[in-house]
Design a protein around this motif. Structure first.
Motif, short mmCIF file in Angstrom:
data_model
loop_
_atom_site.label_atom_id
_atom_site.label_comp_id
_atom_site.label_asym_id
_atom_site.label_seq_id
_atom_site.Cartn_x
_atom_site.Cartn_y
_atom_site.Cartn_z
N LYS A 62 -15.59 41.01 -27.60
CA LYS A 62 -16.14 40.12 -26.57
C LYS A 62 -15.96 38.66 -26.96
O LYS A 62 -15.54 37.82 -26.15
N ARG A 63 -16.26 38.34 -28.23
CA ARG A 63 -16.11 36.96 -28.69
C ARG A 63 -14.64 36.55 -28.73
O ARG A 63 -14.29 35.42 -28.37
N MET A 64 -13.76 37.48 -29.14
CA MET A 64 -12.32 37.19 -29.14
C MET A 64 -11.83 36.86 -27.74
O MET A 64 -11.05 35.92 -27.55
N THR A 65 -12.29 37.62 -26.76
CA THR A 65 -11.87 37.38 -25.37
C THR A 65 -12.31 36.00 -24.91
O THR A 65 -11.56 35.29 -24.24
N GLU A 66 -13.52 35.60 -25.29
CA GLU A 66 -14.01 34.27 -24.93
C GLU A 66 -13.13 33.19 -25.55
O GLU A 66 -12.77 32.20 -24.89
N ILE A 67 -12.75 33.37 -26.82
CA ILE A 67 -11.90 32.39 -27.51
C ILE A 67 -10.52 32.34 -26.87
O ILE A 67 -9.96 31.25 -26.63
N LEU A 68 -9.94 33.51 -26.57
CA LEU A 68 -8.59 33.56 -25.99
C LEU A 68 -8.55 32.95 -24.60
O LEU A 68 -7.53 32.39 -24.19
N GLU A 69 -9.64 33.05 -23.86
CA GLU A 69 -9.67 32.43 -22.53
C GLU A 69 -9.77 30.91 -22.63
O GLU A 69 -9.35 30.20 -21.72
N GLU A 70 -10.31 30.43 -23.75
CA GLU A 70 -10.39 28.98 -23.96
C GLU A 70 -9.05 28.41 -24.40
O GLU A 70 -8.68 27.30 -24.01
N LYS A 71 -8.32 29.18 -25.22
CA LYS A 71 -7.04 28.69 -25.75
C LYS A 71 -6.18 29.87 -26.19
O LYS A 71 -6.67 30.84 -26.73
N GLY A 72 -4.89 29.79 -25.95
CA GLY A 72 -3.97 30.82 -26.41
C GLY A 72 -3.76 30.70 -27.91
O GLY A 72 -3.68 29.59 -28.44
N MET A 73 -3.68 31.81 -28.60
CA MET A 73 -3.50 31.76 -30.04
C MET A 73 -3.05 33.11 -30.58
O MET A 73 -3.00 34.10 -29.87
N ASP A 74 -2.72 33.12 -31.88
CA ASP A 74 -2.35 34.34 -32.58
C ASP A 74 -3.54 35.29 -32.59
O ASP A 74 -4.68 34.89 -32.84
#
Length: 530
Positions: free
Chosen positions: A357-369
């Motif tokens: 869930k936290r990863m999805t929130e981060i990925l929606e904020e910015k694209g990353m590895d």
């Protein structure tokens, strides 16, 4: 063919498991050579004088198995499918169609001991009645199931068929060891509302998805314009949706092609895509199994799913290594869904739901590895857990129980595999035994809140390993953490004992000059004393 280290370990583990159980499971992510592994198992079985049946539910998987066995071992195979039969053939390895062999009339042609070893490709299908009919008939055979990373519900189902997990190789480890491509995620700023989609047989109804997705296709194609240099595979819910999206892409200058189960020329189209004549390949769930194209460097999932196994299969079409390929790019969208969770890129590697869930929130904020994102998310989640644990421990301290609560101990040593443990196999689901409770109490752990034997066994193994490594005990950890010390789970038994002695000598108060919240024990000197 020389096996990679993890492949050799997998093959050895399978034979080791078969010494004590009849049915065991191998879990390898897509692209790490599961077919090679079971081909080597089949080769060894033939060397030992056994007859092998390899079961699959699709023509492509049967042919792939036959080809890999030939390339890996030089052995030919016979076919048990429709009008073809292995009876009367010299070959000791048979590739068989489940749809053909599950029929009573076909099974009756064989003696019940005809096959010594049965290998099931894409073993998450093994729970179905057709597979079970075959396994129940050849009930003396050793069975190997091979599958890509399943989700927890799949593992519970597979636990009813298979008695053990022989070997598991994870996607993050395959990436870290250089056997699969790195994965990057880019979330595109377009919200796809699927909140009205119904659930059918445990997943989103494809008919509803096609209907809801149709109005977004033009806008999705526009968002893809800056990725025209990529080699893209797109998964869509319906043939009509796949064909329409292919048309829209070609109108915008893409070189797109479409394949589906009714395509007469799908082999030619997939070959042309592999050769670079097309740069986008649209499909309606046709390419989830039995198709490889290592040069794919971008995957788009427009068929949302709740199944981690299915999602991994789709993304797995792009995880293989290829010359000139730096990473796989997953283009994700902002999905709006109510009541039901759907799989997102985070679920490929996240060890728990809260990290995902936290990863999805981060990925929606910015694209990353993806791996970098997991590290950031785990750090955030750990901080949240520690805050919640502090409140829970404050209440637990009042009880002054003699034995340590297992949850407190697991959090103290940051053992996520224990905290998120889910039993999969039959023996693991049985109740904790009196012997296990007694052993846990000897270690200082209260076993009353542990429900199953699998969790108890795993916890006992961890405690024994900590004792062998000379690490702090559960009671030492609880006592010192109650005094405000941090990370006591990483201290040695000797370091913890010395601090407890100092506290005792100070009248059970914190010694002068010691600040528990920032205290770190001195590094122990293990150099020889002369």
């Amino acid at each position: 063919m020389k096996l990679r280290p993890y492949q050799q370990q997998a093959v050895d583990s399978i034979w080791h498991e078969w010494e004590t159980v009849n049915k065991t499971l191998l879990v390898l992510p897509t692209g790490t050579g599961k077919t090679i592994c079971f081909a080597k198992v089949a080769e060894e079985a033939v060397r030992r004088g056994k007859r092998v049946l390899i079961l699959a539910h699709r023509e492509e998987l049967l042919q792939q198995a036959s080809d890999k066995i030939m390339s890996a071992s030089g052995l030919t195979t016979a076919m048990e499918k429709a009008e073809y039969t292995c009876l009367g053939q010299w070959d000791r390895i048979i590739v068989g169609s489940v749809q053909t062999l599950c029929k009573d009339k076909r099974l009756s042609m064989f003696s019940k001991t005809y096959f010594d070893v049965i290998i099931i490709d894409e073993a998450h299908h093994a729970v179905s009645s057709s597979y079970q009919a075959i396994l129940n008939y050849f009930d003396q055979a050793k069975v190997l199931g091979v599958t890509a990373t399943p989700d927890r519900s799949d593992m519970k189902n597979l636990g009813r068929v298979f008695e053990s997990l022989a070997f598991e190789y994870t996607l993050p480890k395959a990436i870290q060891e250089g056997f699969l491509s790195k994965i990057k995620v880019q979330t595109l700023p377009l919200t796809l509302d699927i909140s009205s989609v119904k659930i059918s047989t445990g997943d989103f109804a494809v008919g509803d998805i096609g209907r809801v997705l149709e109005p977004y296709l033009e806008e999705i194609a526009n968002k893809l314009m800056e990725y025209r240099d990529r080699k893209i595979v797109v998964f869509l819910p319906l043939i009509a949706t796949s064909q329409r999206f292919c048309e829209i892409l070609n109108e915008r200058g893409f070189k797109a092609a479409e394949v589906n189960g009714k395509s007469q020329d799908r082999t030619e189209i997939t070959q042309a895509f592999a050769e670079g004549k097309y740069n986008v390949l649209c499909n309606s769930m046709l390419l989830t199994e039995g198709w490889d194209c290592p040069s794919v460097d971008c995957v788009i999932v427009l068929r949302p799913t709740r199944s981690r196994a299915l999602y991994c299969q789709m993304i797995g079409r792009g995880t293989r290594l290829s010359p000139g390929k730096d990473h796989l790019l997953i283009l994700d969208f902002l999905w709006h869904v109510e009541r039901h969770e759907l799989c997102r890129p985070a679920h490929l590697i996240a060890k728990s739901d809260d990290v995902a869930k936290r990863m999805t929130e981060i990925l929606e904020e910015k694209g990353m590895d993806l791996e970098e994102c997991e590290r950031d998310a785990e750090s955030d989640v750990l901080a949240q857990r520690e805050e919640a644990l502090a409140k829970e421990l404050a209440a637990m301290r009042k009880k002054k129980a003699q034995l340590v609560d297992p949850l407190q101990f697991e959090f103290s040593i940051q053992a996520e595999d224990l905290t998120h443990y889910v039993p999969a196999f039959g023996w693991q689901m049985t109740s904790i035994t009196d012997s296990q409770k007694k052993t846990l109490e000897q270690f200082g752990i209260n076993g009353d809140s542990i429900e199953d034997a699998g969790k108890a066994s795993m916890l006992i193994d961890r405690l024994q390993k900590r004792r062998e490594e000379g690490l702090s005990t559960p009671k030492q950890i609880r006592f010192l953490e109650n005094k405000g010390f941090k990370n006591v789970g990483t201290w040695s038994n000797n370091q913890a004992s010395k601090m407890i002695s100092r506290i005792s000598a100070s009248g059970w108060r914190i010694p002068k000059g010691v600040v528990p919240a920032t205290y770190k024990p001195p590094v122990e000197d293990f150099s020889p004393q002369w």
